[in-house]
Design a protein around this motif. Sequence first.
Motif, PDB file in Angstrom:
ATOM      1  N   LEU A   8       0.860  -1.220  -0.103  1.00 57.10           N
ATOM      2  CA  LEU A   8       0.057  -0.147  -0.070  1.00 57.10           C
ATOM      3  C   LEU A   8       0.839   1.246  -0.039  1.00 57.10           C
ATOM      4  O   LEU A   8       0.368   2.365   0.053  1.00 57.10           O
ATOM      5  CB  LEU A   8      -1.042  -0.045   1.270  1.00 57.10           C
TER       6      LEU A   8
ATOM      7  N   GLU B 580      -7.163  -9.790   5.182  1.00 62.17           N
ATOM      8  CA  GLU B 580      -6.733  -8.204   4.857  1.00 62.17           C
ATOM      9  C   GLU B 580      -8.032  -7.588   4.779  1.00 62.17           C
ATOM     10  O   GLU B 580      -9.093  -8.187   4.831  1.00 62.17           O
ATOM     11  CB  GLU B 580      -6.140  -8.156   3.616  1.00 62.17           C
ATOM     12  N   GLN B 581      -7.902  -6.448   5.234  1.00 66.08           N
ATOM     13  CA  GLN B 581      -9.155  -5.489   5.285  1.00 66.08           C
ATOM     14  C   GLN B 581      -8.860  -4.279   4.435  1.00 66.08           C
ATOM     15  O   GLN B 581      -9.115  -2.958   5.130  1.00 66.08           O
ATOM     16  CB  GLN B 581      -9.769  -5.381   6.729  1.00 66.08           C
ATOM     17  N   ASP B 582      -8.649  -4.317   3.313  1.00 64.72           N
ATOM     18  CA  ASP B 582      -8.414  -3.306   2.377  1.00 64.72           C
ATOM     19  C   ASP B 582      -8.863  -3.639   1.094  1.00 64.72           C
ATOM     20  O   ASP B 582      -8.920  -4.731   0.820  1.00 64.72           O
ATOM     21  CB  ASP B 582      -7.032  -2.663   2.555  1.00 64.72           C
ATOM     22  N   TRP B 583      -8.912  -2.572   0.198  1.00 67.31           N
ATOM     23  CA  TRP B 583      -9.471  -2.691  -1.113  1.00 67.31           C
ATOM     24  C   TRP B 583      -8.022  -3.324  -2.068  1.00 67.31           C
ATOM     25  O   TRP B 583      -6.959  -2.818  -2.095  1.00 67.31           O
ATOM     26  CB  TRP B 583      -9.707  -1.361  -1.943  1.00 67.31           C
TER      27      TRP B 583
END
Lengths: 660, 660
Positions: A8, B580-583
Amino acid sequence: MKILNYKLILPAAAFLAGSALTGCKPGQGGANTDADAAKKVYVAPGKYDEVYTFMSGGFSGQVAAYGIPSGRLLKVIPVFSQNPENGWGYSEETKPMLNTSHGFVAWDDSHHPELSKTNGEDDGRWLFINGNNTPRIARINLSTFKTDEILELPNIGGNHASPFCTENTEYVVGNTRFSEPLDNAAGDVPIDSYKKNFKGAVSFVKVDKESGAMKLAFQLIVPPFNYDLAHAGKGPSHDWMFFTCYNTEQAHTLLEVNASQRDKDFVMAINWKKAEELIAQGKGTKTPAKYAHNVYNEKTHSATSVMENETQTLDVTKFPGLVYYMPCPKSPHGVDVSPDGESIVASGKLAAVIPVFSYKKMLDAIDKKQYDGTIDGALPVLKYEAVLRGEVKKPGLGPLHTEFDDKGFAYTTMFVSSEVVKWKVDNLEIIDRSPAFYSPGHLSIPGGDSKKPYGKYVIVMDKITKDRYLPTGPELCQAAQLFDISGNKMKLLLDFPTIGEPHYAQSIPAEKIVKNQVKFFKLAENTNPYAVKSEKETKVVRNGKRVDVYMTAMRSHLAPDNIEGIKVGDEVYIHVTNLEQDWDVPHGFAIKGANNAELLIMPGETTTLKWNPYQQGIVPFYCTDFCSALHQEMQGYFRVSPAGSNVPIKFSIGVNPVTQ
Amino acid sequence: MKILNYKLILPAAAFLAGSALTGCKPGQGGANTDADAAKKVYVAPGKYDEVYTFMSGGFSGQVAAYGIPSGRLLKVIPVFSQNPENGWGYSEETKPMLNTSHGFVAWDDSHHPELSKTNGEDDGRWLFINGNNTPRIARINLSTFKTDEILELPNIGGNHASPFCTENTEYVVGNTRFSEPLDNAAGDVPIDSYKKNFKGAVSFVKVDKESGAMKLAFQLIVPPFNYDLAHAGKGPSHDWMFFTCYNTEQAHTLLEVNASQRDKDFVMAINWKKAEELIAQGKGTKTPAKYAHNVYNEKTHSATSVMENETQTLDVTKFPGLVYYMPCPKSPHGVDVSPDGESIVASGKLAAVIPVFSYKKMLDAIDKKQYDGTIDGALPVLKYEAVLRGEVKKPGLGPLHTEFDDKGFAYTTMFVSSEVVKWKVDNLEIIDRSPAFYSPGHLSIPGGDSKKPYGKYVIVMDKITKDRYLPTGPELCQAAQLFDISGNKMKLLLDFPTIGEPHYAQSIPAEKIVKNQVKFFKLAENTNPYAVKSEKETKVVRNGKRVDVYMTAMRSHLAPDNIEGIKVGDEVYIHVTNLEQDWDVPHGFAIKGANNAELLIMPGETTTLKWNPYQQGIVPFYCTDFCSALHQEMQGYFRVSPAGSNVPIKFSIGVNPVTQ
């Protein structure tokens, strides 16, 4: 235990580079609204693209052909994965292509397309591609865009450093990413016996000059590192093949941490000419090995799968002069050889510089025994300083892969800092940098790993696309970005989404491919044993429970189209020959409720669908490819009678049924 | 027996039309090199497309989402066919989605995407799509771009006239293209008993207003014609659904000839409101029927398949006022209703005119019993002149399909003369025509079949592309062409290739979709029974021969990554939860030699791969989606011991193995 999380990190390069391009939020768009870029990528209706780019599909298992500069997806070529769309891996003729020593494998992970080369230049004949998961190499015929051959590789796990080819396509190689005990060798051993029992194996696959036919020539048994990527030498370095290695720590768990301990890993240099000589001298050890060799025959339109049972190995520790290691900072990914064959560029994804090794200096260091110890007490590690031409300084973060243009420049992707860096091969100076959105893996320049790059474009393959395209739920496309590299500064022209995850691409001027195109298959040359060449020859033949339907397809009917006498429990093989002899007139074939896929049959081809009728009834079949104004009428019916019934085989089209 | 061969007719329209565009030879390009067109289709890096176009994949069985005006393929949404790329139809969670009354069916032929509608306008909630071969209707959730539901339809063959929806998505319909004896009805009958034993059946599938859940409400038993396409009325004609019929000759062989005998076939008008009332009054006949109903649950991330066993039918000959037939020249394909609900446009592919029927006149003709005989002695055929508003004269050859813009114009594809014709809905006068390359089937205007067209673009789907793109061997792409329709004259902007064969598309302004997007799944809401929410919970559990591996994926390791105690002959279920906890942070999972595909696991999701280890050895597994700079390190090993061995279950990451 979130240890290293680069995914990210925002494109720092956008700020470093002073480029007009900056990261952009959804809906706001980038700053690049140049009408000139629009003109450069626009291919007007009826005009052709200039370049073919062949991209691996990654976890799709296939290869995709794109047109450049438009970025349009021209075709998905089925290779390692079942493709319901055209029956690849479902039809009787193509099922053998997906056979392996582990049985039928419906999927693989394709990474690195490799164009065949003559004198170090892309010759447009074949495209090779690796299967990473269940180790295999495939050869695609670029006159038909079909996969003609798939060869399994024994003794390895994760065929990642593959299928790079030597200067005249003498060999394509496959090297292990996940070292494992050699097949049939170790018995039931624990995983923590890694250092003792696990091995690497480099496969050299001989390619026949005329036909392209592949044969596993020999395998070199090497230390159990993770071999990542490779490239052959060219020109002066013709005899050598270079491989990057990571996990030289030989960890078998939590590699994220345990394989990132050493400051330097290696580039492994193999003198394949010498290996070839040793094999010719009978120095190889023949060992049992089970691996499938699948070949598609263009005349029978059918594949066969043969299980091979032997390989020939050389333990590299026993043959001095075969293998050397060059220290390389840190966890290297790509290893790329300049067009003149002198510079060997290795990209350490955790490194802060890009080392450029010199082939001449390597020979010299070997000659002078400038060693920095050995591996396994036998394999020389050459001194870093002795083999280094120089380092590209401050290139950015996470260099991954490099290609070359026609003007003496190299281009390297920076995964972590999300950018492409242009540098001069002779003085290693950075000339330009441009952000990429986001996390670029490999890049491709037409001819960019050959002796004669075509240049003009670089296609950068990005791993992350969030906020770059209209959203499509949690699962987003992966993508490529096209840069114009004809000028001094790189210029981002276009973002375009891709099929699967393109790990790498090879690009080639269109004229090298267009001239060889097969437009349809000659019916007269079709030697499929179930082919029929005219409607008069169509028939339905029962032999016990097996029924063979010899069917033809022609605008706008399938013949026969009324078939009776099929019984519950039969094994029915429908062999459809497309009688058309013109370009772009495929026919399709499907049966209601069948448990496989459809057939898509090219003009002149015969393809077979196997069908197990399991219940009494009338079952429609039809052409699935809209082939004419009367395509909708191109249909027929099977009548399926109960298992014990005495309804005779009967088939017809029009009015007069023929009874068997 | 080459009877009618339209496929190779050149685009006569190019000469008729006086357009600047003419057919062009390879390499020469079209005359349209307008820089303005380039600007209009160029979406600069970082900017978004304006419109989503959802195209059916035809024989690919899937749906593809494209961005317009760029023509970029954003995503292939797996629906009816196995998709090795992300494990659709291979993972344990998704296999039930492809279950049918015929067992697991790996493929279908998807034709007509249909956006859900509220008050006759596209609402951006769901996309429906038909499976033509093994009759089914699927519902795609446009907030996740995933197929949430697939409902099989009994009693029909070739679910082609499907899945068109009523004005408020009260129902989606499915009608038979290949009439056949109703399931469980006829016994073992010969095909030539067609007129006696074969039937058509129109399925009305109720759609739940809140959830979108589908339920087969009732089926109307109709004459055994081939039902081709449909559209619901809107506004005043809200209560009616219109279907085209060909093969009203009721031929069962060589339809190419035998179904082209009559000068007029029919548009069938069904008063679905009346049918609904009759069913509510208990007039339906309950009959046994076997059909699968498959539902994907967004919380368990798993599908279930339930086999239904009953349907409710109405024999339309027994209920006057339910069905009327309007004569329609010849072999009609599309039937399309104008935004105001008054004009019903039917396109007879062998007709020389485009008839436009009037809803008001239809009601009037019904009222006045202006009949031209009946079908099956009960179903009124309305007089052509009585229901006709008028004919579009000399439109070209082979009209197929019509949509509408926001300015009172209609656009019709001409398959045989390869062109698009623009005409005025009020006076039926032709305003413009433009060639299409080649053989256009359907076309799509954003909102073009709704009450409120958005207009601006028409996307024309072409069946033939030879010489339009760089060649790719005998198998070529199919394609679309984008026209600007904002002005008086249509303007061809762009050719773009497509996945599979797009039979139809529906297009919608992006803002209606973007606002609802789910970017990742909440881990806290994951109720998959095999989910684990942290690495601490990971485990490997043996129960007899069944082994369940509860695994997690997180940049950049799979936990556990060393697993021992697996034995030859075990049935191993690997349940991978992506923590995961995201786009845009999917992880993949694959095992060497496994006989299915990979998993692609979205953030917060749990997905399961079944694996049957069949031989002793060390077997690598790894993440297949390049997720971080240390993705290459995201790997592990299984140890498979002999069947009788006593190696205990042991699993670990890092250093400390846990023994079961």
